[in-house]
Design a protein around this motif. Structure first.
Motif, PDB file in Angstrom:
ATOM      1  N   ASN A   1      28.804  46.127   7.222  1.00 57.66           N
ATOM      2  CA  ASN A   1      27.898  45.424   8.142  1.00 57.66           C
ATOM      3  C   ASN A   1      27.974  43.905   7.974  1.00 57.66           C
ATOM      4  O   ASN A   1      27.103  43.175   8.450  1.00 57.66           O
ATOM      5  CB  ASN A   1      26.467  45.905   7.940  1.00 57.66           C
ATOM      6  CG  ASN A   1      25.960  45.625   6.529  1.00 57.66           C
ATOM      7  OD1 ASN A   1      26.652  45.014   5.708  1.00 57.66           O
ATOM      8  ND2 ASN A   1      24.751  46.076   6.247  1.00 57.66           N
ATOM      9  N   LYS A   2      29.009  43.457   7.272  1.00 54.79           N
ATOM     10  CA  LYS A   2      29.255  42.027   7.048  1.00 54.79           C
ATOM     11  C   LYS A   2      28.246  41.393   6.082  1.00 54.79           C
ATOM     12  O   LYS A   2      28.246  40.180   5.900  1.00 54.79           O
ATOM     13  CB  LYS A   2      29.251  41.248   8.368  1.00 54.79           C
ATOM     14  CG  LYS A   2      30.132  41.848   9.457  1.00 54.79           C
ATOM     15  CD  LYS A   2      31.575  41.971   9.036  1.00 54.79           C
ATOM     16  CE  LYS A   2      32.426  42.559  10.159  1.00 54.79           C
ATOM     17  NZ  LYS A   2      33.838  42.764   9.755  1.00 54.79           N
ATOM     18  N   GLU A   3      27.398  42.198   5.481  1.00 56.01           N
ATOM     19  CA  GLU A   3      26.432  41.679   4.509  1.00 56.01           C
ATOM     20  C   GLU A   3      26.750  42.172   3.101  1.00 56.01           C
ATOM     21  O   GLU A   3      25.912  42.100   2.204  1.00 56.01           O
ATOM     22  CB  GLU A   3      25.006  42.088   4.901  1.00 56.01           C
ATOM     23  CG  GLU A   3      24.527  41.450   6.194  1.00 56.01           C
ATOM     24  CD  GLU A   3      23.088  41.804   6.504  1.00 56.01           C
ATOM     25  OE1 GLU A   3      22.476  42.554   5.705  1.00 56.01           O
ATOM     26  OE2 GLU A   3      22.565  41.328   7.530  1.00 56.01           O
ATOM     27  N   ILE A   4      27.969  42.674   2.911  1.00 54.47           N
ATOM     28  CA  ILE A   4      28.368  43.186   1.611  1.00 54.47           C
ATOM     29  C   ILE A   4      29.048  42.077   0.812  1.00 54.47           C
ATOM     30  O   ILE A   4      30.030  41.488   1.264  1.00 54.47           O
ATOM     31  CB  ILE A   4      29.311  44.394   1.766  1.00 54.47           C
ATOM     32  CG1 ILE A   4      28.543  45.544   2.430  1.00 54.47           C
ATOM     33  CG2 ILE A   4      29.867  44.823   0.419  1.00 54.47           C
ATOM     34  CD1 ILE A   4      29.398  46.732   2.785  1.00 54.47           C
ATOM     35  N   GLU A   5      28.508  41.798  -0.351  1.00 53.61           N
ATOM     36  CA  GLU A   5      29.015  40.698  -1.165  1.00 53.61           C
ATOM     37  C   GLU A   5      30.200  41.127  -2.023  1.00 53.61           C
ATOM     38  O   GLU A   5      31.198  40.412  -2.138  1.00 53.61           O
ATOM     39  CB  GLU A   5      27.894  40.146  -2.047  1.00 53.61           C
ATOM     40  CG  GLU A   5      28.268  38.849  -2.732  1.00 53.61           C
ATOM     41  CD  GLU A   5      27.073  38.195  -3.412  1.00 53.61           C
ATOM     42  OE1 GLU A   5      27.203  37.027  -3.816  1.00 53.61           O
ATOM     43  OE2 GLU A   5      26.012  38.848  -3.539  1.00 53.61           O
ATOM     44  N   PHE A   6      30.078  42.303  -2.648  1.00 50.58           N
ATOM     45  CA  PHE A   6      31.151  42.833  -3.494  1.00 50.58           C
ATOM     46  C   PHE A   6      31.292  44.330  -3.256  1.00 50.58           C
ATOM     47  O   PHE A   6      30.287  45.027  -3.062  1.00 50.58           O
ATOM     48  CB  PHE A   6      30.853  42.593  -4.983  1.00 50.58           C
ATOM     49  CG  PHE A   6      30.788  41.145  -5.373  1.00 50.58           C
ATOM     50  CD1 PHE A   6      31.947  40.424  -5.634  1.00 50.58           C
ATOM     51  CD2 PHE A   6      29.567  40.495  -5.488  1.00 50.58           C
ATOM     52  CE1 PHE A   6      31.890  39.082  -5.982  1.00 50.58           C
ATOM     53  CE2 PHE A   6      29.500  39.158  -5.845  1.00 50.58           C
ATOM     54  CZ  PHE A   6      30.666  38.456  -6.080  1.00 50.58           C
ATOM     55  N   ALA A   7      32.547  44.831  -3.291  1.00 48.24           N
ATOM     56  CA  ALA A   7      32.763  46.266  -3.119  1.00 48.24           C
ATOM     57  C   ALA A   7      34.073  46.687  -3.765  1.00 48.24           C
ATOM     58  O   ALA A   7      35.051  45.920  -3.782  1.00 48.24           O
ATOM     59  CB  ALA A   7      32.774  46.637  -1.636  1.00 48.24           C
ATOM     60  N   THR A   8      34.078  47.895  -4.295  1.00 45.68           N
ATOM     61  CA  THR A   8      35.300  48.481  -4.833  1.00 45.68           C
ATOM     62  C   THR A   8      35.325  49.960  -4.472  1.00 45.68           C
ATOM     63  O   THR A   8      34.305  50.658  -4.577  1.00 45.68           O
ATOM     64  CB  THR A   8      35.384  48.285  -6.364  1.00 45.68           C
ATOM     65  OG1 THR A   8      36.609  48.843  -6.860  1.00 45.68           O
ATOM     66  CG2 THR A   8      34.231  48.947  -7.096  1.00 45.68           C
ATOM     67  N   GLN A   9      36.463  50.421  -4.019  1.00 47.94           N
ATOM     68  CA  GLN A   9      36.640  51.823  -3.662  1.00 47.94           C
ATOM     69  C   GLN A   9      37.335  52.543  -4.809  1.00 47.94           C
ATOM     70  O   GLN A   9      38.191  51.978  -5.491  1.00 47.94           O
ATOM     71  CB  GLN A   9      37.478  51.952  -2.388  1.00 47.94           C
ATOM     72  CG  GLN A   9      37.612  53.391  -1.874  1.00 47.94           C
ATOM     73  CD  GLN A   9      38.471  53.472  -0.615  1.00 47.94           C
ATOM     74  OE1 GLN A   9      39.047  52.473  -0.177  1.00 47.94           O
ATOM     75  NE2 GLN A   9      38.575  54.658  -0.037  1.00 47.94           N
ATOM     76  N   SER A  10      36.961  53.773  -5.041  1.00 48.83           N
ATOM     77  CA  SER A  10      37.615  54.557  -6.084  1.00 48.83           C
ATOM     78  C   SER A  10      37.378  56.039  -5.797  1.00 48.83           C
ATOM     79  O   SER A  10      36.814  56.394  -4.765  1.00 48.83           O
ATOM     80  CB  SER A  10      37.086  54.168  -7.472  1.00 48.83           C
ATOM     81  OG  SER A  10      37.939  54.652  -8.492  1.00 48.83           O
ATOM     82  N   GLY A  11      37.802  56.877  -6.707  1.00 52.64           N
ATOM     83  CA  GLY A  11      37.582  58.289  -6.481  1.00 52.64           C
ATOM     84  C   GLY A  11      38.040  59.125  -7.670  1.00 52.64           C
ATOM     85  O   GLY A  11      38.843  58.669  -8.485  1.00 52.64           O
ATOM     86  N   PRO A  12      37.459  60.290  -7.765  1.00 47.11           N
ATOM     87  CA  PRO A  12      36.534  60.917  -6.815  1.00 47.11           C
ATOM     88  C   PRO A  12      35.091  60.479  -7.034  1.00 47.11           C
ATOM     89  O   PRO A  12      34.773  59.849  -8.031  1.00 47.11           O
ATOM     90  CB  PRO A  12      36.688  62.404  -7.131  1.00 47.11           C
ATOM     91  CG  PRO A  12      36.961  62.426  -8.614  1.00 47.11           C
ATOM     92  CD  PRO A  12      37.829  61.219  -8.868  1.00 47.11           C
ATOM     93  N   MET A  13      34.233  60.844  -6.082  1.00 50.93           N
ATOM     94  CA  MET A  13      32.798  60.746  -6.321  1.00 50.93           C
ATOM     95  C   MET A  13      32.476  61.714  -7.461  1.00 50.93           C
ATOM     96  O   MET A  13      33.070  62.793  -7.559  1.00 50.93           O
ATOM     97  CB  MET A  13      32.004  61.136  -5.069  1.00 50.93           C
ATOM     98  CG  MET A  13      32.070  60.141  -3.936  1.00 50.93           C
ATOM     99  SD  MET A  13      31.009  58.678  -4.178  1.00 50.93           S
ATOM    100  CE  MET A  13      29.365  59.370  -3.966  1.00 50.93           C
ATOM    101  N   LEU A  14      31.540  61.344  -8.289  1.00 52.31           N
ATOM    102  CA  LEU A  14      31.113  62.223  -9.382  1.00 52.31           C
ATOM    103  C   LEU A  14      29.892  63.037  -8.971  1.00 52.31           C
ATOM    104  O   LEU A  14      29.843  64.254  -9.168  1.00 52.31           O
ATOM    105  CB  LEU A  14      30.797  61.396 -10.630  1.00 52.31           C
ATOM    106  CG  LEU A  14      31.970  60.636 -11.240  1.00 52.31           C
ATOM    107  CD1 LEU A  14      31.477  59.656 -12.305  1.00 52.31           C
ATOM    108  CD2 LEU A  14      32.975  61.611 -11.854  1.00 52.31           C
ATOM    109  N   VAL A  15      28.916  62.338  -8.401  1.00 56.33           N
ATOM    110  CA  VAL A  15      27.691  62.970  -7.914  1.00 56.33           C
ATOM    111  C   VAL A  15      27.491  62.538  -6.464  1.00 56.33           C
ATOM    112  O   VAL A  15      27.628  61.363  -6.139  1.00 56.33           O
ATOM    113  CB  VAL A  15      26.466  62.552  -8.754  1.00 56.33           C
ATOM    114  CG1 VAL A  15      25.211  63.255  -8.249  1.00 56.33           C
ATOM    115  CG2 VAL A  15      26.689  62.858 -10.231  1.00 56.33           C
TER     116      VAL A  15
END
Length: 239
Positions: free
Chosen positions: A135-149
Motif C-alpha cells: 500500500n506504499k506505506e511499508i517501510e521495511f519488508a523481507t520475503q521468506s518461506g515457509p510460513m511457520l504459523v
C-alpha cells in the motif's frame, strides 16, 4: 492436615516441572522480543557506498563508525547465490526486489511462504505471500518461506517427530504487536520450531533460514559475528 500436605507437595512438584520446562526452552531457543514502537528495527543489505554488509561483524564495524551502539543483529530472509535478497525486499519504502510468486523447490517455495513487514506507522505484520499487498506505506519488508504459523495453525506440511533437524531462525508477531525473533541453539525440526512460536501466542510466524543462521544479542551473552548473508535485521541506537 494430610490434604494440605498433599496439595502443597503437588504445587511444589508443578513448580519444579514448570521451571524445568522453562530451562529446557532457554537451552533450546534464543528468544528476543522487540517493541517496534520504541525500538528502531530495520533491515540492512548494503551501506551508503553500495557495499554489502555480509557478516554481522561488518555491520557492527559500520555502526561503530556511525557512533551507533548495536543491540541486536540477525540474518533476515533467504538470499540468492549472489547474496541479493530472494523475493520481496523493501528498504526505507523503496522496493529493491519484487515479490516472488513463482514455484520451485526448496524451503522458500514450501507454500505458503510469506512476508514480514513494518509499516511507516511502526506496525509489524506477517502474512502469506498470497495476501500481501503493498500500500506504499511499508517501510521495511523481507520475503521468506515457509510460513511457520498461519492464523494460529502450524504449517500443515510439518510433521511432529520429523528427523529433519537443523539450526533454524524465524520471526513472529506477538498478540501485543511486538516482534519476536527466535534462533534455535540446537538442531530442531520444523514442527517443534513452529510450535514454539505458537506457544508464545504468535498467530503468524515466518521461517527465515537454516544452518547459516546467526544472531548477535549481547544482552543475553549471545555473540555470533560471522556469516555471509543477504539482508540483516538490526537494532541500533546512538551511543
Amino acid at each position: 492436615m494430610k490434604v494440605k500436605i498433599v496439595l502443597f507437595s503437588f504445587i511444589i512438584a508443578l513448580a519444579v516441572v514448570l521451571i524445568s520446562a522453562e530451562q529446557d526452552t532457554d537451552n533450546l531457543f534464543l528468544t528476543y522480543k522487540v517493541d517496534v514502537k520504541k525500538q528502531y528495527l530495520r533491515l540492512f543489505w548494503k551501506d551508503e557506498k553500495g557495499k554489502r554488509f555480509g557478516s554481522i561483524e561488518n555491520f557492527k564495524l559500520w555502526a561503530a563508525e556511525k557512533n551507533l551502539k548495536t543491540d541486536f543483529v540477525m540474518n533476515a530472509g533467504m538470499y540468492k547465490v549472489d547474496h541479493s535478497p530472494q523475493g520481496l525486499y523493501i528498504e526505507k519504502q523503496k522496493v529493491l526486489f519484487p515479490l516472488d510468486t513463482s514455484k520451485a523447490e526448496g524451503n522458500f517455495y514450501l507454500y505458503p511462504n510469506g512476508v514480514f513487514f513494518i509499516t511507516a506507522k511502526k506496525t509489524a505484520v506477517i502474512c502469506t505471500t498470497e495476501r500481501f499487498r503493498n500500500n506504499k506505506e511499508i517501510e521495511f519488508a523481507t520475503q521468506s518461506g515457509p510460513m511457520l504459523v498461519i492464523d494460529g495453525q502450524i504449517h500443515s506440511a510439518f510433521k511432529e517427530g520429523s528427523k529433519n533437524l537443523n539450526i533454524r531462525n524465524g520471526v513472529g508477531v506477538l498478540p501485543n504487536g511486538n516482534v519476536v525473533f527466535v534462533l534455535s541453539k540446537k538442531e530442531v525440526n520444523f514442527y517443534d520450531f513452529a510450535n514454539y512460536f505458537k506457544s508464545l501466542g504468535c498467530k503468524n510466524a515466518l521461517y527465515l533460514d537454516g544452518f547459516v543462521s546467526r544472531a548477535y544479542l549481547p544482552s543475553q551473552n549471545w555473540i555470533q559475528t560471522d556469516g555471509d548473508f543477504g539482508a540483516l535485521f538490526a537494532i541500533t541506537k546512538s551511543k
